[in-house]
Design a protein around this motif. Sequence first.
Motif, PDB file in Angstrom:
ATOM      1  N   GLU C 138       0.841  -1.199   0.000  1.00  0.00           N
ATOM      2  CA  GLU C 138       0.000   0.000   0.000  1.00  0.00           C
ATOM      3  C   GLU C 138       0.874   1.245   0.000  1.00  0.00           C
ATOM      4  O   GLU C 138       1.980   1.236   0.502  1.00  0.00           O
ATOM      5  CB  GLU C 138      -0.915  -0.001   1.223  1.00  0.00           C
TER       6      GLU C 138
ATOM      7  N   ARG G 139       6.242   7.163   6.262  1.00  0.00           N
ATOM      8  CA  ARG G 139       5.561   5.868   6.124  1.00  0.00           C
ATOM      9  C   ARG G 139       4.731   5.631   7.368  1.00  0.00           C
ATOM     10  O   ARG G 139       5.257   5.679   8.466  1.00  0.00           O
ATOM     11  CB  ARG G 139       6.575   4.740   5.925  1.00  0.00           C
ATOM     12  N   LEU G 141       2.373   2.950   7.613  1.00  0.00           N
ATOM     13  CA  LEU G 141       1.920   1.574   7.758  1.00  0.00           C
ATOM     14  C   LEU G 141       3.123   0.641   7.726  1.00  0.00           C
ATOM     15  O   LEU G 141       4.226   1.063   7.420  1.00  0.00           O
ATOM     16  CB  LEU G 141       0.965   1.214   6.617  1.00  0.00           C
TER      17      LEU G 141
HETATM   18 CA   LIG Z   1       3.282   1.792   3.570  1.00  0.00          CA
END
Ligand SMILES: [Ca+2]
Lengths: 143, 143, 143, 143, 143, 143, 143, 143, 143, 143
Positions: C138, G139, G141
């Motif tokens: 993602e 970032r 996640l």
């Molecule tokens: Ca990510």
Amino acid sequence: MPPNPPSAPSKQLHTFDNPAPERDYLIQFQVPEFTCHCPLTGQPDFAHFTIDMICDRLCVELKSLKMYFWSYRDEGAFHEKVTNTILSDIVKVTQPRYIRITAKWYVRGGIYTNVVVEHRKKGWKPAPVVDLPSLPVERGLLG
Amino acid sequence: MPPNPPSAPSKQLHTFDNPAPERDYLIQFQVPEFTCHCPLTGQPDFAHFTIDMICDRLCVELKSLKMYFWSYRDEGAFHEKVTNTILSDIVKVTQPRYIRITAKWYVRGGIYTNVVVEHRKKGWKPAPVVDLPSLPVERGLLG
Amino acid sequence: MPPNPPSAPSKQLHTFDNPAPERDYLIQFQVPEFTCHCPLTGQPDFAHFTIDMICDRLCVELKSLKMYFWSYRDEGAFHEKVTNTILSDIVKVTQPRYIRITAKWYVRGGIYTNVVVEHRKKGWKPAPVVDLPSLPVERGLLG
Amino acid sequence: MPPNPPSAPSKQLHTFDNPAPERDYLIQFQVPEFTCHCPLTGQPDFAHFTIDMICDRLCVELKSLKMYFWSYRDEGAFHEKVTNTILSDIVKVTQPRYIRITAKWYVRGGIYTNVVVEHRKKGWKPAPVVDLPSLPVERGLLG
Amino acid sequence: MPPNPPSAPSKQLHTFDNPAPERDYLIQFQVPEFTCHCPLTGQPDFAHFTIDMICDRLCVELKSLKMYFWSYRDEGAFHEKVTNTILSDIVKVTQPRYIRITAKWYVRGGIYTNVVVEHRKKGWKPAPVVDLPSLPVERGLLG
Amino acid sequence: MPPNPPSAPSKQLHTFDNPAPERDYLIQFQVPEFTCHCPLTGQPDFAHFTIDMICDRLCVELKSLKMYFWSYRDEGAFHEKVTNTILSDIVKVTQPRYIRITAKWYVRGGIYTNVVVEHRKKGWKPAPVVDLPSLPVERGLLG
Amino acid sequence: MPPNPPSAPSKQLHTFDNPAPERDYLIQFQVPEFTCHCPLTGQPDFAHFTIDMICDRLCVELKSLKMYFWSYRDEGAFHEKVTNTILSDIVKVTQPRYIRITAKWYVRGGIYTNVVVEHRKKGWKPAPVVDLPSLPVERGLLG
Amino acid sequence: MPPNPPSAPSKQLHTFDNPAPERDYLIQFQVPEFTCHCPLTGQPDFAHFTIDMICDRLCVELKSLKMYFWSYRDEGAFHEKVTNTILSDIVKVTQPRYIRITAKWYVRGGIYTNVVVEHRKKGWKPAPVVDLPSLPVERGLLG
Amino acid sequence: MPPNPPSAPSKQLHTFDNPAPERDYLIQFQVPEFTCHCPLTGQPDFAHFTIDMICDRLCVELKSLKMYFWSYRDEGAFHEKVTNTILSDIVKVTQPRYIRITAKWYVRGGIYTNVVVEHRKKGWKPAPVVDLPSLPVERGLLG
Amino acid sequence: MPPNPPSAPSKQLHTFDNPAPERDYLIQFQVPEFTCHCPLTGQPDFAHFTIDMICDRLCVELKSLKMYFWSYRDEGAFHEKVTNTILSDIVKVTQPRYIRITAKWYVRGGIYTNVVVEHRKKGWKPAPVVDLPSLPVERGLLG
Ligand SMILES: [Ca+2]
Ligand SMILES: [Ca+2]
Ligand SMILES: [Ca+2]
Ligand SMILES: [Ca+2]
Ligand SMILES: [Ca+2]
Ligand SMILES: [Ca+2]
Ligand SMILES: [Ca+2]
Ligand SMILES: [Ca+2]
Ligand SMILES: [Ca+2]
Ligand SMILES: [Ca+2]
Ligand SMILES: [Ca+2]
Ligand SMILES: [Ca+2]
Ligand SMILES: [Ca+2]
Ligand SMILES: [Ca+2]
Ligand SMILES: [Ca+2]
Ligand SMILES: [Ca+2]
């Protein structure tokens, strides 16, 4: 320096004879330069297409493929529909043993859409796959 | 400092005895330095070749492989055709249990072409694969 | 500060009892610090080894594994041969249910060579694998 | 296929005439295949060396550089010391306008060590640098 | 196989003589294995430390550095405070020309915290930096 | 600002009712903040744990999982043993249909160790997996 | 489909009028398809060239640049020499305000060589650079 | 410039007719902009959702999908529960042949949680998958 | 297990005494969990914030920072405006020597927007920076 | 669901008042969806544009920027020319303190072209930049 001979977008896909029809082998094209427009709002859409195919008697000629993709530039097309149409058009002229098309569309409304369509010739079956071990990622030094 | 003994491009592939013929094991060569030219326009083409093979009685000798790839430098060759020819040539001298060749060609006309060809010895079957779990990617710090 | 007790390269691999022999579980070692030399030219070779193993009654002791790999430092060894030999040596002392060794060798003559060898115990079969869905990559921000 | 003419590790660095001494230009070598051993414990150490240099009258000959690095294989050497020694040796034979050596050592005791050493010729000054804008990273599709 | 001689966490940092005090050169340590605990809640905290230093007469001994970082394992420490304390402790024993410490802390409450602290010796000035052109990233094939 | 209510390491794992027991679905936890110490030398070890599980009647409560992992901070534990123990402990309180634990340990002696352990409930079988085509990597611009 | 009009390698570089000579602006070309051969051994060499230039009255025409690079295909050339020659050739026909050429050569003998050469017009000075803050990598996640 | 026509969060998912119901093809949506709040503490939670679906008679309309995800902004929801609920809601309006939802949640308490849920229509079976060889990663230049 | 003590969004930023006011050192916060809504359309917006600051007498307390960012959840805010407002609010309570805020906004209408704002205390000047050489990227094996 | 109000490509760039004219701050737009066509051959060209600007009294309105870029879809434009034209157009309506445009063009004839153009307001000088240390890349686990 004179320009190239004039060329133009075209729905005409050219083919040539498969040089190794005795084998099932993979040809992959990646087409990062696709654009059409949205049939509702008229705004431009962009996508990256990947074509994976196992040809039968005929292969797709590269230059005509480029002009075929160009032909969508002034057409309206929904994501799901156009991916299916392109698959059908290539199937019609090449009658491949197998073809898979992956379209990755640029983000709209905060959501990314990808579409994957495939077709396989009646009666054709892929040879049982030879799985090779994937090579582990190695790293011995610090970043 | 004198140069290396003279070497030259050659279609001659050398082999040596497989040191472990009792096992099916994978040898992978990656050849990033391939170039030939387009038979229509004469312009240079570039590609990266990967060879995955499970040998039988014979292995390919590394130095002759280098000179074999060099031998295409002055030849015209279509993408789909040359990948199949190289496969056939290696098969002829080594009669491997299995071989797969992947050719990734530099972009032409905005389209990237990759070709994957394989051959397996009659009657040979890959041992049922032992699937090992893939290791998840981890990251505990930011970026 | 006194040095560690003297240690030395050794072909002797030590083992210890598998703490969970009732399960088939994976132990993976990655050894980025391997070097030997070429038996023809005497020049140094470098490689990264990965060992994936499912032990039976015995596990490989980590420190002896380090000294075992060190023992190749002054030996000549062909790529295909040494990978098979290391596999055989670990098999001899641990009699594992399964072992796979992957050797990634530094480039020679513009070509990269990787070798993958495996061994499985007679009669042993891997449990049917539980495939878990791989997590999609993602990204919500730019670069 | 006969082996290459015998070669051997050597502390002898060869040079050749700088083909463009009228310019300050950068030559960078990356040497990923360095190994020596720890003078206290005798265990092998591994490192990746990068040499950035602006030559004056002489350049370093590539093949002798390879054999020079090979010559450390059987020597004991501390991280900080060996990096400085290699710098001094290259300076002695080439008298460069500028040289910087970066050594990235494999992890020991959970800690990664990198050493960066430089030398500049007396009176030499780098031309004022022309800063070019760095190209922003772009990405138009999802992952 | 007997264990290593017993070792223990320690606030005692050892040093050795700088082998090249005539040069300003960089030594970088990366310590990914740092943990302490939060003085308010007692919960464990984790961080990755990077030390960049230009030594004067003395260098930090690697093994004592490892045990020094270990010594924080049972101490409570705020992010900003502990980074400054570690800087001060290394400065005290080595009196470096320059030192910079970067601590990257694991996420807490959805927020990532990084702290960067430096110290330079009175009167010491870095030599004017030789800016080398950064090498552009190149890629000739598709992903 | 007062601290959180006092919390403490604990071997007690809490559970809650699976909100969708009618489905086999995957819950994955990634725990990058694991540390214990080596039972032989007393030195700290670090690892990243990944837990993949398909629950039955009960799920693991996230906060208790955090405190459970914390409870190993002052214990000695061998790599292979502790990974198996954690698996057994989670199995005991949740009786999951399936669980797999992957532990990636920080490098020791130049070797990286990863351990993967799994457990499946008697009589439980994974539904035949629906393989979705993986999306090809695309890139239309230069690096 | 007829071929393109015949084209051929050529040392002739074409130019066109700079459309914005009132500004110092950067044009960067990346040429991943360069090959020549080693004058000592005759073996092929490969490189990736990057050209950064600030033009004055004239720009380099893209198609002639392609054919110019092609013209080295059958010539012998040392790394340091050819990079300097290409710089001189482009300088001769365009008299740019500034030009920098970076050549990254494929590995030989285990060592990677990169060469960076530049030229600036007499009396020309780069405008003081406007440094923009670089965007931090983010970032949120897990991997 | 007037704003877009007013839009609002909504649990109402719109559909349109599948343009190619004769094929099983994949539609993937990635939704990086999901947020809800924790029902116990009221604090905001964030996640990235991926929806993979093979539609039957109906497809999900993209804009309504965006507003559906928006509708969770002011609701409390546990990780495992909300992923299952979203799956059920999409199943109810589209009755797809297959759907899989992957939710990757931002870190809480140092632990990352991912949830993967799927549903398949009664009696529907995926066509046997055509496995295409994955293209090996190639790299011919240094970094 | 009882919930944490109730917490709530708040515009109130807490501070604590800088533990090392005698030094200019950097504190960086990364906040990936920011959301507000568009004042024209009411639709949600998302961003990743990075705060780089050199404090004077006061530091920002981490937990209050989290609740401060939460307070924008139900507010309308233009990209350029809200980034400036957050800067002003932190400046007001901490009076830092230097602060820079970078906001990376999720794509809207196919365009990505990033905003970078900074403030420096009157009369404060950054110490002349010590430029350390950046470590070159190395790689010795094939991808 | 009715479509959005009709929109159309337009050369008209809208502006709004800079909400913080008292500060020099950076606004960056990234526009990955640019296409025009080649004035010689008529074939489509693609590029990724990045705009970095420090506004004075006026900011560019995002939606009009989108439609402005769309307006090139049916125009012929040379790489160097169109980048300069877009710069001039934005300068005309916003009179910014500083603006830099970077255009990265898709590969043509095997060569990648990037163009970077900038403009600064007469008499405007960038504030002396505050260089913050860049955070070192860390990694504590294997791949
Ligand atoms: Ca990510
Ligand atoms: Ca790899
Ligand atoms: Ca590296
Ligand atoms: Ca991922
Ligand atoms: Ca990002
Ligand atoms: Ca890029
Ligand atoms: Ca992409
Ligand atoms: Ca590649
Ligand atoms: Ca991709
Ligand atoms: Ca790109
Ligand atoms: Ca590269
Ligand atoms: Ca490496
Ligand atoms: Ca590698
Ligand atoms: Ca980093
Ligand atoms: Ca990391
Ligand atoms: Ca990792």
